[in-house]
Design a protein around this motif. Structure first.
Motif, PDB file in Angstrom:
ATOM      1  N   VAL A  11      58.140  45.952  33.550  1.00 26.74           N
ATOM      2  CA  VAL A  11      58.582  47.072  34.371  1.00 26.74           C
ATOM      3  C   VAL A  11      59.199  46.570  35.681  1.00 26.74           C
ATOM      4  N   VAL A  12      58.604  45.531  36.259  1.00 21.01           N
ATOM      5  CA  VAL A  12      59.133  45.017  37.524  1.00 21.01           C
ATOM      6  C   VAL A  12      60.531  44.430  37.331  1.00 21.01           C
ATOM      7  N   LYS A  13      60.718  43.673  36.276  1.00 22.27           N
ATOM      8  CA  LYS A  13      62.036  43.084  36.029  1.00 22.27           C
ATOM      9  C   LYS A  13      63.075  44.166  35.748  1.00 22.27           C
ATOM     10  N   PHE A  14      62.664  45.187  35.022  1.00 20.48           N
ATOM     11  CA  PHE A  14      63.547  46.331  34.797  1.00 20.48           C
ATOM     12  C   PHE A  14      63.948  46.954  36.133  1.00 20.48           C
ATOM     13  N   SER A  15      62.987  47.132  37.014  1.00 25.70           N
ATOM     14  CA  SER A  15      63.270  47.712  38.331  1.00 25.70           C
ATOM     15  C   SER A  15      64.233  46.837  39.117  1.00 25.70           C
ATOM     16  N   VAL A  16      64.030  45.528  39.061  1.00 24.68           N
ATOM     17  CA  VAL A  16      64.908  44.597  39.765  1.00 24.68           C
ATOM     18  C   VAL A  16      66.347  44.731  39.256  1.00 24.68           C
ATOM     19  N   LEU A  17      66.499  44.732  37.949  1.00 20.02           N
ATOM     20  CA  LEU A  17      67.857  44.878  37.384  1.00 20.02           C
ATOM     21  C   LEU A  17      68.473  46.208  37.803  1.00 20.02           C
ATOM     22  N   ALA A  18      67.674  47.276  37.783  1.00 21.82           N
ATOM     23  CA  ALA A  18      68.196  48.603  38.116  1.00 21.82           C
ATOM     24  C   ALA A  18      68.683  48.662  39.562  1.00 21.82           C
ATOM     25  N   VAL A  19      67.957  48.021  40.458  1.00 21.53           N
ATOM     26  CA  VAL A  19      68.347  48.068  41.873  1.00 21.53           C
ATOM     27  C   VAL A  19      69.563  47.180  42.133  1.00 21.53           C
ATOM     28  N   ILE A  20      69.595  46.006  41.528  1.00 22.21           N
ATOM     29  CA  ILE A  20      70.766  45.133  41.696  1.00 22.21           C
ATOM     30  C   ILE A  20      72.016  45.809  41.142  1.00 22.21           C
ATOM     31  N   ALA A  21      71.859  46.493  40.023  1.00 25.35           N
ATOM     32  CA  ALA A  21      73.016  47.158  39.400  1.00 25.35           C
ATOM     33  C   ALA A  21      73.667  48.145  40.357  1.00 25.35           C
ATOM     34  N   ASP A  22      72.856  48.891  41.080  1.00 27.25           N
ATOM     35  CA  ASP A  22      73.391  49.918  41.985  1.00 27.25           C
ATOM     36  C   ASP A  22      73.672  49.379  43.370  1.00 27.25           C
ATOM     37  N   ASN A  23      73.299  48.114  43.619  1.00 30.67           N
ATOM     38  CA  ASN A  23      73.502  47.502  44.927  1.00 30.67           C
ATOM     39  C   ASN A  23      73.971  46.054  44.779  1.00 30.67           C
ATOM     40  N   PRO A  24      75.124  45.871  44.130  1.00 31.38           N
ATOM     41  CA  PRO A  24      75.581  44.505  43.888  1.00 31.38           C
ATOM     42  C   PRO A  24      75.784  43.757  45.204  1.00 31.38           C
ATOM     43  N   LEU A  43      78.950  33.695  51.802  1.00 31.26           N
ATOM     44  CA  LEU A  43      79.778  32.877  52.690  1.00 31.26           C
ATOM     45  C   LEU A  43      79.671  33.315  54.149  1.00 31.26           C
ATOM     46  N   HIS A  44      79.393  34.589  54.378  1.00 32.43           N
ATOM     47  CA  HIS A  44      79.310  35.083  55.748  1.00 32.43           C
ATOM     48  C   HIS A  44      78.006  34.682  56.429  1.00 32.43           C
ATOM     49  N   ASP A  45      76.948  34.585  55.658  1.00 35.66           N
ATOM     50  CA  ASP A  45      75.647  34.174  56.203  1.00 35.66           C
ATOM     51  C   ASP A  45      74.973  33.321  55.142  1.00 35.66           C
ATOM     52  N   ARG A  46      75.030  32.004  55.355  1.00 40.90           N
ATOM     53  CA  ARG A  46      74.611  31.110  54.275  1.00 40.90           C
ATOM     54  C   ARG A  46      73.104  31.072  54.060  1.00 40.90           C
ATOM     55  N   ARG A  47      72.353  31.867  54.843  1.00 38.47           N
ATOM     56  CA  ARG A  47      70.935  32.011  54.530  1.00 38.47           C
ATOM     57  C   ARG A  47      70.748  32.923  53.322  1.00 38.47           C
ATOM     58  N   ASN A  48      71.652  33.874  53.175  1.00 38.01           N
ATOM     59  CA  ASN A  48      71.535  34.885  52.126  1.00 38.01           C
ATOM     60  C   ASN A  48      72.063  34.424  50.776  1.00 38.01           C
ATOM     61  N   LYS A  49      71.426  34.994  49.760  1.00 36.08           N
ATOM     62  CA  LYS A  49      71.986  34.844  48.419  1.00 36.08           C
ATOM     63  C   LYS A  49      72.371  36.224  47.919  1.00 36.08           C
ATOM     64  N   SER A  50      73.535  36.287  47.356  1.00 32.70           N
ATOM     65  CA  SER A  50      74.094  37.552  46.902  1.00 32.70           C
ATOM     66  C   SER A  50      73.759  37.749  45.425  1.00 32.70           C
ATOM     67  N   LEU A  51      73.029  38.812  45.149  1.00 31.62           N
ATOM     68  CA  LEU A  51      72.559  39.040  43.778  1.00 31.62           C
ATOM     69  C   LEU A  51      73.494  39.976  43.026  1.00 31.62           C
ATOM     70  N   LYS A  52      73.802  39.597  41.788  1.00 29.56           N
ATOM     71  CA  LYS A  52      74.624  40.452  40.928  1.00 29.56           C
ATOM     72  C   LYS A  52      74.115  40.385  39.495  1.00 29.56           C
ATOM     73  N   LEU A  53      74.389  41.439  38.745  1.00 30.02           N
ATOM     74  CA  LEU A  53      74.090  41.417  37.317  1.00 30.02           C
ATOM     75  C   LEU A  53      75.185  40.661  36.587  1.00 30.02           C
ATOM     76  N   THR A  54      74.799  39.892  35.606  1.00 30.39           N
ATOM     77  CA  THR A  54      75.783  39.323  34.679  1.00 30.39           C
ATOM     78  C   THR A  54      76.103  40.388  33.632  1.00 30.39           C
ATOM     79  N   ASP A  55      77.064  40.114  32.771  1.00 26.76           N
ATOM     80  CA  ASP A  55      77.361  41.051  31.683  1.00 26.76           C
ATOM     81  C   ASP A  55      76.140  41.230  30.789  1.00 26.76           C
ATOM     82  N   ALA A  56      75.453  40.119  30.520  1.00 26.18           N
ATOM     83  CA  ALA A  56      74.248  40.197  29.696  1.00 26.18           C
ATOM     84  C   ALA A  56      73.178  41.036  30.398  1.00 26.18           C
ATOM     85  N   GLY A  57      73.098  40.897  31.718  1.00 32.28           N
ATOM     86  CA  GLY A  57      72.121  41.666  32.486  1.00 32.28           C
ATOM     87  C   GLY A  57      72.429  43.154  32.431  1.00 32.28           C
ATOM     88  N   ARG A  58      73.709  43.470  32.512  1.00 25.93           N
ATOM     89  CA  ARG A  58      74.138  44.874  32.413  1.00 25.93           C
ATOM     90  C   ARG A  58      73.765  45.453  31.050  1.00 25.93           C
TER      91      ARG A  58
END
Lengths: 155, 155
Positions: free
Chosen positions: B49-62, B99-114
């Motif tokens: 359930v947690v991983k599902f939630s993570v994917l759902a939030v990343i999907a709507d907040n790339p 690139l704007h703040d190298r402390r951050n990592k930018s999370l995105k879904l892959t096609d497989a994740g989608r």
DNA sequence: TATTGTTATACTCTATAACTATA
DNA sequence: TATAGTTATAGAGTATAACAATA
């Protein structure tokens, strides 16, 4: 303002609309809020919720054995062992050998356990009063909004 | 027969009346029943359930970073690391350097994740349909009875 | 100084399997 | 053989503290 919108104004703008529209996520957040509120009432020196539940069930079912207790609370039998070890060490529960079936142990509250339970029941009723008041304020009709209302208890 | 009585007829006669009269216990049992039903829909090969939630939030907040994601889901930042490690290893999520703040990592879904997310949203809606039907049958008005009704979903 | 991601640690909880002693 | 209590183990979840890189 609407009860269906569980936003926090201090949080960054993250789109949580999908999860927030599910009962599964709402009930999880509501449950966590309720438990947090219970612990607020129990205080720093308080029992855990599980230990409180154990004392409450033994109180109303003196002589119950560990397996029945585990089943009633829907926890695995092995979980009861360290739980009861702690409660026994704290002097709240006694484990007596059952003479009729020596596999069983007969669980009872000690006087200290009874006092501890009663004290926590009082603290628990503070929580329940707070929750009731919070819900009485404006109780949403649909399940999802109701759960989000609960989840916002002292959010 | 009454909705306020969450008895199981196969269980031994244990007095659970105190706990069963509390919203805290009812909401805990209801939450466990809902999650069990979600896992029933997700199936053996499904996400947690947690991983599902993570994917759902990343999907709507790339592009969201781990700290924001953790705050949104109300989990601790360190918890996100092994979670995202797994999801990255499974090929569902990408972590790009920001690139704007190298402390951050930018999370995105892959096609497989989608695809994985969409499949699980379908499975999730099966669960929600089952829950809705169960509640529509006879929805109790008071909160406690409502929660016990939910808790008895496929009990 | 503060923040992000990370590592480390410890404790709780969950889920099983298996042991022992009884029945 | 079956059950109650127990031990052991492994995997999650929770909660903190602290560190390196970066701002």
């Amino acid at each position: 303002m609407a009860d269906a919108e569980p936003e926090r104004n201090d949080a960054p703008k993250i789109d949580m609309s999908y999860l927030e529209g599910t009962i599964g996520y709402a009930i999880r957040r509501a449950q966590l809020a309720v438990f947090a509120d219970i612990y607020r009432s129990f205080g720093k020196d308080g029992l855990t919720v599980v230990k409180f539940s154990v004392l409450a069930v033994i109180a109303d079912n003196p002589g119950i054995n560990q397996a029945m207790l585990a089943e009633a609370l829907d926890v695995e039998r092995p979980r009861m062992v360290p739980l009861l070890n702690d409660l026994e060490k704290s002097g709240f529960v006694s484990r007596e050998a059952n003479l009729h079936d020596r596999r069983n142990k007969s669980l009872k509250l000690t006087d200290a356990g009874r006092l501890m339970l009663d004290e926590h029941k009082r603290r628990f009723s503070d929580h329940e009063a707070r929750l009731s008041a919070w819900l009485a304020e404006s109780r949403p009709e649909d399940v999802l909004s109701l759960l989000w209302k609960v989840a916002r208890l002292r959010a």
